[in-house]
Design an enzyme around this catalytic site. Sequence first.
Site, PDB file in Angstrom:
ATOM      1  N   TYR A   1      21.423  39.065  32.994  1.00 56.04           N
ATOM      2  CA  TYR A   1      21.096  37.689  32.576  1.00 56.04           C
ATOM      3  C   TYR A   1      20.760  36.800  33.770  1.00 56.04           C
ATOM      4  CZ  TYR A   1      23.116  38.649  27.948  1.00 56.04           C
ATOM      5  OH  TYR A   1      23.398  39.153  26.703  1.00 56.04           O
TER       6      TYR A   1
ATOM      7  N   ARG B   1      65.228  38.813  38.412  1.00 62.94           N
ATOM      8  CA  ARG B   1      64.209  38.849  37.346  1.00 62.94           C
ATOM      9  C   ARG B   1      62.847  39.283  37.873  1.00 62.94           C
ATOM     10  NH1 ARG B   1      66.214  33.347  36.537  1.00 62.94           N
ATOM     11  NH2 ARG B   1      64.151  32.648  37.235  1.00 62.94           N
TER      12      ARG B   1
ATOM     13  N   ARG C   1      59.493  22.368  35.995  1.00 65.72           N
ATOM     14  CA  ARG C   1      58.827  22.920  34.820  1.00 65.72           C
ATOM     15  C   ARG C   1      59.752  22.818  33.609  1.00 65.72           C
ATOM     16  NH1 ARG C   1      56.266  28.929  35.270  1.00 65.72           N
ATOM     17  NH2 ARG C   1      58.390  29.573  34.888  1.00 65.72           N
TER      18      ARG C   1
ATOM     19  N   HIS D   1      64.792  28.598  38.530  1.00 68.99           N
ATOM     20  CA  HIS D   1      63.597  29.353  38.927  1.00 68.99           C
ATOM     21  C   HIS D   1      63.051  28.768  40.230  1.00 68.99           C
ATOM     22  CE1 HIS D   1      60.518  32.246  38.201  1.00 68.99           C
ATOM     23  NE2 HIS D   1      59.583  31.436  37.770  1.00 68.99           N
TER      24      HIS D   1
ATOM     25  N   ASP E   1      30.092  42.775  27.459  1.00 67.78           N
ATOM     26  CA  ASP E   1      30.515  44.157  27.196  1.00 67.78           C
ATOM     27  C   ASP E   1      30.038  45.165  28.225  1.00 67.78           C
ATOM     28  OD1 ASP E   1      31.253  43.090  24.527  1.00 67.78           O
ATOM     29  OD2 ASP E   1      29.069  42.986  24.327  1.00 67.78           O
TER      30      ASP E   1
ATOM     31  N   LYS F   1      57.020  39.877  29.786  1.00 64.68           N
ATOM     32  CA  LYS F   1      56.234  38.872  29.051  1.00 64.68           C
ATOM     33  C   LYS F   1      54.745  39.206  29.135  1.00 64.68           C
ATOM     34  CE  LYS F   1      56.202  35.899  33.149  1.00 64.68           C
ATOM     35  NZ  LYS F   1      56.887  34.787  33.821  1.00 64.68           N
TER      36      LYS F   1
ATOM     37  N   CYS G   1      28.297  40.866  32.002  1.00 64.82           N
ATOM     38  CA  CYS G   1      28.040  40.507  30.606  1.00 64.82           C
ATOM     39  C   CYS G   1      29.336  40.650  29.794  1.00 64.82           C
ATOM     40  CB  CYS G   1      26.964  41.403  30.003  1.00 64.82           C
ATOM     41  SG  CYS G   1      25.455  41.476  30.983  1.00 64.82           S
TER      42      CYS G   1
HETATM   43  C1  LIG Z   1      57.528  35.303  34.965  1.00 65.41           C
HETATM   44  C2  LIG Z   1      58.887  34.979  35.358  1.00 65.41           C
HETATM   45  C3  LIG Z   1      59.597  35.814  36.236  1.00 65.41           C
HETATM   46  C4  LIG Z   1      58.971  37.005  36.925  1.00 65.41           C
HETATM   47  O1  LIG Z   1      58.188  36.562  38.014  1.00 65.41           O
HETATM   48  P1  LIG Z   1      57.437  37.587  38.983  1.00 65.41           P
HETATM   49  O2  LIG Z   1      56.832  36.721  40.019  1.00 65.41           O
HETATM   50  O3  LIG Z   1      56.420  38.291  38.160  1.00 65.41           O
HETATM   51  O4  LIG Z   1      58.470  38.504  39.520  1.00 65.41           O
HETATM   52  C5  LIG Z   1      60.920  35.510  36.475  1.00 65.41           C
HETATM   53  N1  LIG Z   1      61.513  34.429  35.909  1.00 65.41           N
HETATM   54  C6  LIG Z   1      60.838  33.590  35.086  1.00 65.41           C
HETATM   55  C7  LIG Z   1      61.539  32.411  34.500  1.00 65.41           C
HETATM   56  C8  LIG Z   1      59.506  33.830  34.790  1.00 65.41           C
HETATM   57  O5  LIG Z   1      58.852  32.992  33.982  1.00 65.41           O
END
Ligand SMILES: *Cc1c(COP(=O)(O)O)cnc(C)c1O
Length: 379
Positions: free
Chosen positions: A272, A228, A144, A173, A321, A46, A319
Amino acid sequence: MRNVFKRPILSGRPTVAEIDLEALAFNYRQIRKRVPKRTGILAVVKADAYGHGALPISHKLEELGAEYLGVAISQEGVELRRGGVKAPILILGGIFPEEEEEVIRNDLTPVIFEMDSLVRLSKIAGRKRKKIKVHLKVDTGLGRLGVPFDQFPVFLKELKKVRNIEIEGILSHFSMTDREEAYSSSQWKKFQEVLAIAREAGLKSRYFHMANSANLTFFTQYSGNMVRPGIMLYGSYPSPKIEKLINLKPVLTLKTRIHFLKSVPAGTRISYGGTFSTRRESLIATLPVGYADGYSTFLSNQGEVLIRGRRAPVVGRVCMDLIMVDVTDIPGASKGDEVILIGRQGRERITADEIARKIGSISYEVLCLIGKRVPRVYR
Ligand SMILES: *Cc1c(COP(=O)(O)O)cnc(C)c1O
């Protein structure tokens, strides 16, 4: 009409993010070694693969044998399909009604947690005369997304009425990374209950998955049959304690070159607002990188960069850039010298974590912030 967007406009600007695909492969194998043999890997790509460039990273992960890829939003999945990615792709953040058709057309797997969304998908599936695969998300304590844990049995009953949907996976999660293991184990227990209830109801899902990078490292018993990992694929640690448990290689190097060099007397104000004033006769280098490239303004008078294997401090405000660094103590510093903002040079190294600590953030954000005008160069 001529397509003015066809040819990329080449920039000679030396500010680039070098992406080491071999380091990615190394990290992938390190994770592989840690999880049980038959456990699949859903590689999270992602947010443009955490700033590393989703398409080249995804192609490499496919080649390495990742069972699944994970994106946050459907648009990211569509981009991968357009780029020729064939692996199954899970949309972790769920989808909106407006996206359903496109998601199905592109063979993307949505994460689902609401009945009305399943009902709509079921209708689409009926019309197309095919089964639609989804993963069902249950909230075991992150608060969430997901069917709330105690509503899951009712949800399952309603699910029985929905046709043409294959629940290919069930997921949840974790909330914690290293502290409060008790909380993680309570979440895991709830997840086991969810799976038991699903089994009893005759729901056979191919995948059940819960662990992100932190939890697959700390608590291998939480693997499910798929994990994951995100941040660890890119060589960063989700928590400092994990550094001792698994050896990873940073994939990204953010670099530039000295653009302009000047010698100034003591008392010269730099950048700046004049927040920095030289205390001695100084050699100041200007670098072609700024907050528009993702180098945070919080690094004003805080950041450090590597030049000729040594650390040089950022002086004055960052800054949009450009930034200035003090190279008075770097013998031989010259215009054109390579400058490392994130990465290794000689025996010195600046990690995304180091920058994150300085700006009160996390490595994830430091990497995601790297702007789209910084070309990603693959090795
Ligand atoms: C982003 C995400 C992950 C990966 O998490 P990391 O901490 O980068 O390993 C796994 N599962 C879900 C649902 C996520 O949103």
